[in-house]
Design a protein around this motif. Sequence first.
Motif, PDB file in Angstrom:
ATOM      1  N   GLY A  10       0.811  -1.211   0.000  1.00  0.00           N
ATOM      2  CA  GLY A  10       0.000   0.000   0.000  1.00  0.00           C
ATOM      3  C   GLY A  10       0.841   1.256   0.000  1.00  0.00           C
ATOM      4  O   GLY A  10       2.047   1.232  -0.222  1.00  0.00           O
ATOM      5  N   TYR A  11       0.167   2.380   0.283  1.00  0.00           N
ATOM      6  CA  TYR A  11       0.832   3.680   0.355  1.00  0.00           C
ATOM      7  C   TYR A  11      -0.063   4.629   1.139  1.00  0.00           C
ATOM      8  O   TYR A  11      -1.252   4.346   1.367  1.00  0.00           O
ATOM      9  N   PHE A  12       0.496   5.751   1.583  1.00  0.00           N
ATOM     10  CA  PHE A  12      -0.285   6.784   2.259  1.00  0.00           C
ATOM     11  C   PHE A  12      -0.657   7.865   1.254  1.00  0.00           C
ATOM     12  O   PHE A  12       0.187   8.315   0.462  1.00  0.00           O
ATOM     13  N   ASP A  13      -1.911   8.301   1.283  1.00  0.00           N
ATOM     14  CA  ASP A  13      -2.298   9.412   0.427  1.00  0.00           C
ATOM     15  C   ASP A  13      -1.861  10.723   1.080  1.00  0.00           C
ATOM     16  O   ASP A  13      -1.238  10.727   2.154  1.00  0.00           O
ATOM     17  N   LYS A  14      -2.197  11.844   0.468  1.00  0.00           N
ATOM     18  CA  LYS A  14      -1.741  13.138   0.973  1.00  0.00           C
ATOM     19  C   LYS A  14      -2.345  13.473   2.330  1.00  0.00           C
ATOM     20  O   LYS A  14      -1.819  14.312   3.056  1.00  0.00           O
ATOM     21  N   GLY A  15      -3.445  12.825   2.680  1.00  0.00           N
ATOM     22  CA  GLY A  15      -4.059  13.068   3.987  1.00  0.00           C
ATOM     23  C   GLY A  15      -3.639  12.059   5.032  1.00  0.00           C
ATOM     24  O   GLY A  15      -4.289  11.925   6.065  1.00  0.00           O
ATOM     25  N   ASP A  16      -2.541  11.346   4.770  1.00  0.00           N
ATOM     26  CA  ASP A  16      -2.019  10.337   5.700  1.00  0.00           C
ATOM     27  C   ASP A  16      -2.990   9.189   5.929  1.00  0.00           C
ATOM     28  O   ASP A  16      -2.976   8.550   6.984  1.00  0.00           O
ATOM     29  N   ARG A  17      -3.814   8.943   4.940  1.00  0.00           N
ATOM     30  CA  ARG A  17      -4.702   7.779   5.006  1.00  0.00           C
ATOM     31  C   ARG A  17      -4.036   6.623   4.265  1.00  0.00           C
ATOM     32  O   ARG A  17      -3.476   6.811   3.187  1.00  0.00           O
ATOM     33  N   LEU A  18      -4.159   5.445   4.815  1.00  0.00           N
ATOM     34  CA  LEU A  18      -3.551   4.274   4.192  1.00  0.00           C
ATOM     35  C   LEU A  18      -4.421   3.769   3.051  1.00  0.00           C
ATOM     36  O   LEU A  18      -5.641   3.606   3.215  1.00  0.00           O
ATOM     37  N   VAL A  19      -3.812   3.533   1.916  1.00  0.00           N
ATOM     38  CA  VAL A  19      -4.492   2.932   0.762  1.00  0.00           C
ATOM     39  C   VAL A  19      -3.814   1.604   0.478  1.00  0.00           C
ATOM     40  O   VAL A  19      -2.593   1.533   0.343  1.00  0.00           O
ATOM     41  N   LEU A  20      -4.609   0.545   0.423  1.00  0.00           N
ATOM     42  CA  LEU A  20      -4.054  -0.786   0.171  1.00  0.00           C
ATOM     43  C   LEU A  20      -4.088  -1.116  -1.311  1.00  0.00           C
ATOM     44  O   LEU A  20      -5.082  -0.854  -1.995  1.00  0.00           O
ATOM     45  N   LYS A  21      -3.009  -1.707  -1.786  1.00  0.00           N
ATOM     46  CA  LYS A  21      -2.978  -2.228  -3.156  1.00  0.00           C
ATOM     47  C   LYS A  21      -3.360  -3.698  -3.176  1.00  0.00           C
ATOM     48  O   LYS A  21      -3.668  -4.251  -4.227  1.00  0.00           O
TER      49      LYS A  21
END
Length: 409
Positions: free
Chosen positions: A287-298
Amino acid sequence: MFPNKDAVVFDGTTLSYADLARSIHTSISEEKNVTAKSFVFNRNPIETLCSVLASNALNRAVVVVPADYPEKNLEIEQEEPVPSGAFIGILTSGSSGKPKTVWKSNDNWELAFKHQSEIFGISKSEKLFVLDALSYSANLNAALHILWEGGTLVLGQLKKARRWKEMFEEAKVSSCFLVPSHCQLLLNNGIVNDNIKSLVTAGEKLSAKMAKELLERFPASKLTEYYGAAELGHITYHQNADIYNFPHSVGKPFPQVKVVVKDNKVTVSSPFVSSEYKENGTVDDLGYFDKGDRLVLKGRSGRMFNRRALNIYAQEIENIALTFDSVQKAVLVESEINKRLNLYFTTNSKALGNDEEELAAFLKQCLPKAKMPSFVKELEEIPHSETGKVDFRALSKMSGEGEILNIAS
């Protein structure tokens, strides 16, 4: 604690806290001479709970076993040692299909309970609806949490989903924990309830469409989606409008949880991580963090596919498919037959198969050719396990059967 207060309600049986205490003491007497770890088959959930709580009182580890668990796998489990301080053993199939047990200490769960109460909106006045499949760690966690809080646990059965509306009214259910596929049953059965104050879901991604519909059907509810794993405990969460405003995210870290993403790999450190995983802190989710520090899973590394040196993440394709108006659920799998990537989906359309060409055209607009699935196929229902998780193996074996629309060319 009020001894006469309802502790557990299941299939016409109600146990007060005094009744539950007596049942636990009976289990202690029956099991006190057992020195090894015990295995409890999840056939009667009340007996399962009593055995779990009795084993905890005896400082002995217990493994809750699905009723249909293969005997050959159980023989493997019986040989495995128990780590020091282990309380609950969670059975999983393992990433390779080889069975394994994830061990949790009492602290791994109990330290999280106060945060669960605050975030989910759970108190001793709640009557929490949970399905009776307690071999699924999230269900068992929710069940033990409400008893720890001093509330009432209302155990439901998947096979009686058509009666849930009556159950909610009879038992005065005020909170629910269900995986998304079981939340869909609430919607399918037309349940509308303005008495539900907390609705918690986990186990797989909750779509923006379903989140909006759940909030419409349960207008007084705090809707919480959390991301976690048996090995790592609670990791991140988000609530209400954030779920559909940031549909690809799984939220921000749970209290006392630190999440780090390096080279796409998600690693976790917290008091809730199982002892065997504290050093590495990962189940190979990407995953990665978006600009709002929310975790996005791949997705998990096992659901990352390499095609001509290009990494294709299943969850990325699924998330795009879910933005198509009629799609309710989408799952990308690799065929066991020909190793092609196939996308299966369900819709809210009445005529099966009508949306295949439209979804194919939509995907061609949104994805580069190298990331296109080989086929899309609409199904009446996505296969799930008893716990409500997608049965990826069943889907991979289905690939190539029947008329499937080829969209990769």
